[in-house]
Design a protein around this motif. Sequence first.
Motif, PDB file in Angstrom:
ATOM      1  N   MET A   1       0.852  -1.191   0.000  1.00  5.92           N
ATOM      2  CA  MET A   1       0.000   0.000   0.000  1.00  5.92           C
ATOM      3  C   MET A   1       0.885   1.237   0.000  1.00  5.92           C
ATOM      4  O   MET A   1       1.800   1.352   0.774  1.00  5.92           O
ATOM      5  N   ASP A   2       0.612   2.176  -0.903  1.00  8.34           N
ATOM      6  CA  ASP A   2       1.405   3.405  -1.009  1.00  8.34           C
ATOM      7  C   ASP A   2       0.426   4.539  -1.270  1.00  8.34           C
ATOM      8  O   ASP A   2       0.044   4.797  -2.402  1.00  8.34           O
ATOM      9  N   GLU A   3       0.007   5.242  -0.224  1.00 13.92           N
ATOM     10  CA  GLU A   3      -1.044   6.222  -0.362  1.00 13.92           C
ATOM     11  C   GLU A   3      -0.765   7.446   0.478  1.00 13.92           C
ATOM     12  O   GLU A   3      -0.054   7.396   1.464  1.00 13.92           O
ATOM     13  N   SER A   4      -1.353   8.553   0.056  1.00 12.14           N
ATOM     14  CA  SER A   4      -1.405   9.751   0.867  1.00 12.14           C
ATOM     15  C   SER A   4      -2.692  10.452   0.477  1.00 12.14           C
ATOM     16  O   SER A   4      -2.781  11.050  -0.595  1.00 12.14           O
ATOM     17  N   ARG A   5      -3.694  10.333   1.324  1.00 10.79           N
ATOM     18  CA  ARG A   5      -4.990  10.892   0.965  1.00 10.79           C
ATOM     19  C   ARG A   5      -5.808  11.145   2.219  1.00 10.79           C
ATOM     20  O   ARG A   5      -5.526  10.612   3.282  1.00 10.79           O
ATOM     21  N   ALA A   6      -6.830  11.972   2.059  1.00 10.99           N
ATOM     22  CA  ALA A   6      -7.799  12.221   3.113  1.00 10.99           C
ATOM     23  C   ALA A   6      -9.181  11.995   2.525  1.00 10.99           C
ATOM     24  O   ALA A   6      -9.421  12.250   1.339  1.00 10.99           O
ATOM     25  N   ASP A   7     -10.088  11.514   3.355  1.00 11.47           N
ATOM     26  CA  ASP A   7     -11.422  11.195   2.859  1.00 11.47           C
ATOM     27  C   ASP A   7     -12.388  11.180   4.035  1.00 11.47           C
ATOM     28  O   ASP A   7     -11.992  11.423   5.179  1.00 11.47           O
ATOM     29  N   GLN A   8     -13.648  10.886   3.726  1.00  8.59           N
ATOM     30  CA  GLN A   8     -14.661  10.753   4.755  1.00  8.59           C
ATOM     31  C   GLN A   8     -15.413   9.450   4.555  1.00  8.59           C
ATOM     32  O   GLN A   8     -15.570   8.976   3.432  1.00  8.59           O
ATOM     33  N   GLY A  24       3.829   0.940   3.291  1.00  9.37           N
ATOM     34  CA  GLY A  24       4.179  -0.268   4.023  1.00  9.37           C
ATOM     35  C   GLY A  24       2.954  -0.870   4.684  1.00  9.37           C
ATOM     36  O   GLY A  24       1.818  -0.529   4.346  1.00  9.37           O
ATOM     37  N   PRO A  25       3.146  -1.762   5.649  1.00  9.15           N
ATOM     38  CA  PRO A  25       2.010  -2.375   6.348  1.00  9.15           C
ATOM     39  C   PRO A  25       1.120  -1.311   6.988  1.00  9.15           C
ATOM     40  O   PRO A  25       1.607  -0.285   7.475  1.00  9.15           O
ATOM     41  N   LEU A  26      -0.179  -1.561   6.993  1.00  6.42           N
ATOM     42  CA  LEU A  26      -1.117  -0.594   7.537  1.00  6.42           C
ATOM     43  C   LEU A  26      -1.033  -0.542   9.057  1.00  6.42           C
ATOM     44  O   LEU A  26      -1.088  -1.575   9.738  1.00  6.42           O
ATOM     45  N   LEU A  27      -0.914   0.669   9.598  1.00  3.52           N
ATOM     46  CA  LEU A  27      -0.832   0.918  11.028  1.00  3.52           C
ATOM     47  C   LEU A  27      -1.926   1.910  11.403  1.00  3.52           C
ATOM     48  O   LEU A  27      -1.877   3.083  11.023  1.00  3.52           O
ATOM     49  N   LEU A  28      -2.931   1.433  12.129  1.00  9.60           N
ATOM     50  CA  LEU A  28      -4.013   2.286  12.609  1.00  9.60           C
ATOM     51  C   LEU A  28      -3.596   2.931  13.918  1.00  9.60           C
ATOM     52  O   LEU A  28      -3.170   2.247  14.850  1.00  9.60           O
ATOM     53  N   LEU A  47       7.241   7.453  11.124  1.00  9.01           N
ATOM     54  CA  LEU A  47       6.858   6.087  10.763  1.00  9.01           C
ATOM     55  C   LEU A  47       6.409   5.910   9.320  1.00  9.01           C
ATOM     56  O   LEU A  47       6.256   4.777   8.869  1.00  9.01           O
ATOM     57  N   VAL A  48       6.188   7.015   8.610  1.00  5.51           N
ATOM     58  CA  VAL A  48       5.601   6.897   7.272  1.00  5.51           C
ATOM     59  C   VAL A  48       6.552   6.247   6.264  1.00  5.51           C
ATOM     60  O   VAL A  48       6.108   5.787   5.212  1.00  5.51           O
ATOM     61  N   GLU A  49       7.836   6.222   6.566  1.00  2.95           N
ATOM     62  CA  GLU A  49       8.761   5.436   5.747  1.00  2.95           C
ATOM     63  C   GLU A  49       8.840   4.049   6.381  1.00  2.95           C
ATOM     64  O   GLU A  49       9.613   3.812   7.289  1.00  2.95           O
ATOM     65  N   GLY A  50       7.996   3.177   5.917  1.00  6.53           N
ATOM     66  CA  GLY A  50       7.959   1.825   6.451  1.00  6.53           C
ATOM     67  C   GLY A  50       6.567   1.373   6.825  1.00  6.53           C
ATOM     68  O   GLY A  50       6.302   0.166   6.888  1.00  6.53           O
ATOM     69  N   TYR A  51       5.652   2.327   7.083  1.00  8.42           N
ATOM     70  CA  TYR A  51       4.282   1.984   7.449  1.00  8.42           C
ATOM     71  C   TYR A  51       3.306   2.928   6.752  1.00  8.42           C
ATOM     72  O   TYR A  51       3.622   4.106   6.524  1.00  8.42           O
ATOM     73  N   THR A  52       2.137   2.406   6.432  1.00  4.63           N
ATOM     74  CA  THR A  52       1.039   3.237   5.967  1.00  4.63           C
ATOM     75  C   THR A  52       0.206   3.585   7.195  1.00  4.63           C
ATOM     76  O   THR A  52      -0.437   2.713   7.781  1.00  4.63           O
ATOM     77  N   LEU A 267       8.587   1.821  19.019  1.00  8.80           N
ATOM     78  CA  LEU A 267       7.398   1.218  18.421  1.00  8.80           C
ATOM     79  C   LEU A 267       7.776   0.348  17.231  1.00  8.80           C
ATOM     80  O   LEU A 267       7.226  -0.749  17.049  1.00  8.80           O
ATOM     81  N   ARG A 268       8.730   0.790  16.432  1.00  9.21           N
ATOM     82  CA  ARG A 268       9.198  -0.035  15.313  1.00  9.21           C
ATOM     83  C   ARG A 268       9.734  -1.371  15.819  1.00  9.21           C
ATOM     84  O   ARG A 268       9.469  -2.425  15.227  1.00  9.21           O
TER      85      ARG A 268
END
Length: 277
Positions: A1-8, A24-28, A47-52, A267-268
């Motif tokens: 996954m490689d994203e940068s977005r905002a939504d509702q 990278g792997p999704l991190l909520l 964290l954005v280099e390595g995690y979404t 955390l990593r």
Amino acid sequence: MDESRADQLRVPGARLYYKVQGNGPLLLMLQGGDGDAGGMDALAKQLVEGYTVLSYDRRGLSRSRLDDPGAAVDLTTHSDDASRLLHEVTSEPVLVFGASLGAMLGLDLVARHPEQVRLLVAHEPPVTELLDEHDRELFVQGQEEVEELHRREGIAAAMKRFIALTGVNYEDREPDLELARPKPERIANLEFFLTHDAPAVRCYRLDLPALHAAAGRIVLAAGSSPGDSFVHRCAQALAEELARPLEEFPGGHAGFVLHPRAFAARLREVLEDAPEP
């Protein structure tokens, strides 16, 4: 996954604002207090280099508007929102980091929607029910005092008591860290937190059988800064209940805000041990 977005996302009774950034792997990320989608930006930046990184405004905060502003909100409502948001963005189990109230949401999420959680790192959840009787009574009294101060004297007095109760020390921070300036919506967010979410935390009860079943995917975390706060003791009590080690993280209750670089590095380390999805 490689994203940068905002939504509702439309959910029952509300519309949730969320943003996705990184690769990278999704991190909520589940915020505590009055924190909205930007509440952990300093941590997310590391964290954005390595995690979404997926974050959102809880219903009632900032851009996540309620259909009925007077509607009751409890922690299961919030964790159902998180579950629906995860269904919107992925079909795979994800990594979850939650702090304080957000850690309690993470615990409820893994208890009721375990198929969605690959690993939960729960940092100092205020699970007062697990404290011994004396500490439990003192902590609940402190929580009730926060709510009463809010009703009687307003936000400033309530938050002063809340900060003392959680042991947050803003002087305990990385030397070059500049604290973010409060946003215009901060007062409204604090009002919602103190009116709705703080009482919901006090009234919530853990699903201990479900948490025992998911214990292998739960990491209990607490701050390493000197001091013996109630929330640190809560994390310790839950770690003992689930027979899990208590992992130390830099700083205190707000270490993810005040020590973002060191906190992210720790955390990593923990997330690297997550089970495969």
